[in-house]
Design an enzyme around this catalytic site. Structure first.
Site, PDB file in Angstrom:
ATOM      1  N   SER A  96       4.203  -4.187  -3.196  1.00  0.00           N
ATOM      2  CA  SER A  96       2.808  -4.664  -3.205  1.00  0.00           C
ATOM      3  C   SER A  96       2.208  -4.257  -4.543  1.00  0.00           C
ATOM      4  CB  SER A  96       2.003  -4.018  -2.082  1.00  0.00           C
ATOM      5  OG  SER A  96       2.594  -4.258  -0.840  1.00  0.00           O
ATOM      6  N   LYS A 171      -1.289 -10.597   0.051  1.00  0.00           N
ATOM      7  CA  LYS A 171      -1.136  -9.209   0.499  1.00  0.00           C
ATOM      8  C   LYS A 171      -2.445  -8.431   0.310  1.00  0.00           C
ATOM      9  CE  LYS A 171       0.795  -5.294   1.677  1.00  0.00           C
ATOM     10  NZ  LYS A 171       1.279  -4.953   3.008  1.00  0.00           N
ATOM     11  N   LYS A 239      -4.043   2.511  -3.286  1.00  0.00           N
ATOM     12  CA  LYS A 239      -3.425   1.778  -4.407  1.00  0.00           C
ATOM     13  C   LYS A 239      -3.673   0.276  -4.252  1.00  0.00           C
ATOM     14  CE  LYS A 239       0.577   0.466  -3.744  1.00  0.00           C
ATOM     15  NZ  LYS A 239       1.255  -0.747  -3.241  1.00  0.00           N
TER      16      LYS A 239
HETATM   17  P1  NAD Z   1       8.163   4.856  -1.231  1.00  0.00           P
HETATM   18  O1  NAD Z   1       7.348   5.697  -2.152  1.00  0.00           O
HETATM   19  O2  NAD Z   1       8.699   5.466   0.024  1.00  0.00           O
HETATM   20  O3  NAD Z   1       9.426   4.223  -2.038  1.00  0.00           O
HETATM   21  C1  NAD Z   1       9.393   3.829  -3.368  1.00  0.00           C
HETATM   22  C2  NAD Z   1      10.780   4.071  -3.974  1.00  0.00           C
HETATM   23  O4  NAD Z   1      10.781   3.597  -5.313  1.00  0.00           O
HETATM   24  C3  NAD Z   1      11.152   5.563  -4.024  1.00  0.00           C
HETATM   25  O5  NAD Z   1      12.416   5.744  -3.421  1.00  0.00           O
HETATM   26  C4  NAD Z   1      11.176   5.873  -5.514  1.00  0.00           C
HETATM   27  O6  NAD Z   1      12.137   6.849  -5.854  1.00  0.00           O
HETATM   28  C5  NAD Z   1      11.515   4.524  -6.094  1.00  0.00           C
HETATM   29  N1  NAD Z   1      11.091   4.364  -7.490  1.00  0.00           N
HETATM   30  C6  NAD Z   1       9.866   4.542  -8.021  1.00  0.00           C
HETATM   31  N2  NAD Z   1       9.877   4.265  -9.330  1.00  0.00           N
HETATM   32  C7  NAD Z   1      11.146   3.898  -9.646  1.00  0.00           C
HETATM   33  C8  NAD Z   1      11.782   3.504 -10.835  1.00  0.00           C
HETATM   34  N3  NAD Z   1      11.115   3.412 -11.986  1.00  0.00           N
HETATM   35  N4  NAD Z   1      13.097   3.205 -10.790  1.00  0.00           N
HETATM   36  C9  NAD Z   1      13.776   3.286  -9.611  1.00  0.00           C
HETATM   37  N5  NAD Z   1      13.221   3.663  -8.455  1.00  0.00           N
HETATM   38  C10 NAD Z   1      11.926   3.968  -8.460  1.00  0.00           C
HETATM   39  O7  NAD Z   1       7.259   3.589  -0.900  1.00  0.00           O
HETATM   40  P2  NAD Z   1       7.422   2.551   0.321  1.00  0.00           P
HETATM   41  O8  NAD Z   1       6.619   3.024   1.484  1.00  0.00           O
HETATM   42  O9  NAD Z   1       8.859   2.221   0.507  1.00  0.00           O
HETATM   43  O10 NAD Z   1       6.624   1.291  -0.278  1.00  0.00           O
HETATM   44  C11 NAD Z   1       7.188   0.427  -1.262  1.00  0.00           C
HETATM   45  C12 NAD Z   1       6.241  -0.736  -1.462  1.00  0.00           C
HETATM   46  O11 NAD Z   1       6.056  -1.430  -0.215  1.00  0.00           O
HETATM   47  C13 NAD Z   1       4.819  -0.318  -1.914  1.00  0.00           C
HETATM   48  O12 NAD Z   1       4.332  -1.238  -2.831  1.00  0.00           O
HETATM   49  C14 NAD Z   1       4.027  -0.331  -0.623  1.00  0.00           C
HETATM   50  O13 NAD Z   1       2.635  -0.541  -0.856  1.00  0.00           O
HETATM   51  C15 NAD Z   1       4.678  -1.494   0.111  1.00  0.00           C
HETATM   52  N6  NAD Z   1       4.548  -1.440   1.580  1.00  0.00           N
HETATM   53  C16 NAD Z   1       4.757  -0.286   2.249  1.00  0.00           C
HETATM   54  C17 NAD Z   1       4.614  -0.265   3.635  1.00  0.00           C
HETATM   55  C18 NAD Z   1       4.798   1.008   4.427  1.00  0.00           C
HETATM   56  O14 NAD Z   1       4.478   1.021   5.641  1.00  0.00           O
HETATM   57  N7  NAD Z   1       5.299   2.088   3.845  1.00  0.00           N
HETATM   58  C19 NAD Z   1       4.275  -1.446   4.341  1.00  0.00           C
HETATM   59  C20 NAD Z   1       4.121  -2.628   3.612  1.00  0.00           C
HETATM   60  C21 NAD Z   1       4.251  -2.613   2.233  1.00  0.00           C
END
Ligand code: NAD
Length: 297
Positions: A96, A171, A239
């Site tokens: 997102s 979104k 965010k």
């Molecule tokens: P998270 O923080 O658990 O996972 C993000 C991952 O990205 C981590 O494993 C991190 O190590 C990796 N990362 C960050 N920068 C990086 C880079 N430069 N190179 C490689 N890896 C990198 O977050 P999440 O909860 O999995 O969410 C991911 C996305 O999905 C976000 O944009 C969030 O808003 C969206 N989202 C999350 C949910 C939820 O319920 N958690 C629901 C819908 C949408």
């Protein structure tokens, strides 16, 4: 297309990647944390040491990263995908991020002959595990049709909303509706409790009427139990609302309700509640009114 790359194996990315493996895709994965790569390699994926290695191995590259700067770093930064991309490849960003950034990224990739889609999701970790996420897609109809089978391994619904950036705009709309909904649930139940009526009785009485909603069903019980384990974290929702405000400023759209909820989230972040579920908006009202919605308190 059987060769898929996946970058970003966090709370959402890990179960999504595992569903691709279960559907039989040949998967190459990368995360900046080695232990997250190791966990998906154990399930049958090939591990990569950089985003470039993922791009070299895959026909479709999926990213699931926190926000716009992370996606830009993975695409254009040191060891980023960009220099090794080949015409005809597909890039699908399921994070997102800001629609403005999504459009910029898509334009640059399309110049090199790569088909780019923004495809953020709704549904949270439970639906990511179940493979029933709702995916909202921006990009060309042809690219959408080409990657739809891949997305189907992770999703219950997949809708093409419009051109590049439209998925991210959709979104943001989703996050505005959810954020304001949760805030008003907490605000209204606070009034009820202050007036001496048990908030859980109010919930039972109104859930079948017009005020009933998926937000009410999921978030009100968290407020009665005081359990704000995520779920969807306040820091991620803040965010998203930051991206809403950036977009609304650029377009000169007045979004007073969203801006109010953003201020509540800022206060909660300062109080150390960033890792709480966004149902924790109740904590803002509890502090403001010196009461607790928790039945046990
Ligand atoms: P998270 O923080 O658990 O996972 C993000 C991952 O990205 C981590 O494993 C991190 O190590 C990796 N990362 C960050 N920068 C990086 C880079 N430069 N190179 C490689 N890896 C990198 O977050 P999440 O909860 O999995 O969410 C991911 C996305 O999905 C976000 O944009 C969030 O808003 C969206 N989202 C999350 C949910 C939820 O319920 N958690 C629901 C819908 C949408």
């Amino acid at each position: 297309m059987r060769k898929v790359g996946f970058i970003g194996l966090g709370l959402m990315g890990q179960p999504m990647a595992c569903n691709l493996l279960r559907a039989g895709y040949e998967l190459t994965v990368y995360d900046r944390n080695d232990h997250k790569v190791a966990a998906v390699v154990k399930e049958g994926a090939a591990g990569a040491k950089s985003p470039q290695e993922v791009a070299e191995a895959a026909e479709v590259i999926i990213t699931m990263l926190p926000n716009s700067p992370h996606v830009k770093e993975v695409v254009f930064g040191a060891n980023g995908l960009y220099p090794v991309l080949r015409p005809g490849q597909y890039f699908v960003d399921m994070s997102s991020i800001s629609p403005i950034a999504a459009k910029e990224i898509a334009e640059k990739l399309e110049e090199t002959g790569v088909h780019a889609l923004d495809a953020p999701v709704s549904g949270g970790v439970e639906k990511a595990k179940a493979g029933t996420l709702a995916v909202m897609v921006g990009g060309s109809a042809a690219a959408f049709e080409a990657v739809k089978p891949v997305l189907s391994a992770m999703a219950g619904s997949i809708v093409l909303v419009g051109p590049a950036g439209a998925g991210q705009t959709c979104k943001l709309v989703n996050q505005m509706i959810v954020g304001v909904n949760i805030a008003i649930i907490a605000e209204a139940l606070t009034l009820g409790k202050k007036a001496g009526v048990d908030p859980e009785n109010i919930f039972q009485a109104i859930r079948g009427g017009l005020a009933g909603s998926q937000c009410l069903e999921d978030k009100a019980p968290r407020m009665f139990s005081g359990n704000f384990d995520p779920g969807f974290r306040i820091n991620l929702h803040a965010k998203d609302l930051g991206n809403v405000l950036e977009t609304s400023r650029e377009l000169h759209v007045a979004v007073p309700l969203t801006a109010q909820v953003m201020e509540m989230m800022q206060a909660l972040l300062n109080d150390g509640h960033g890792a709480c579920d966004h149902g924790g908006l109740a904590l803002f009202y509890e502090k403001l009114n010196s009461l607790s919605l928790n039945r046990e308190a």
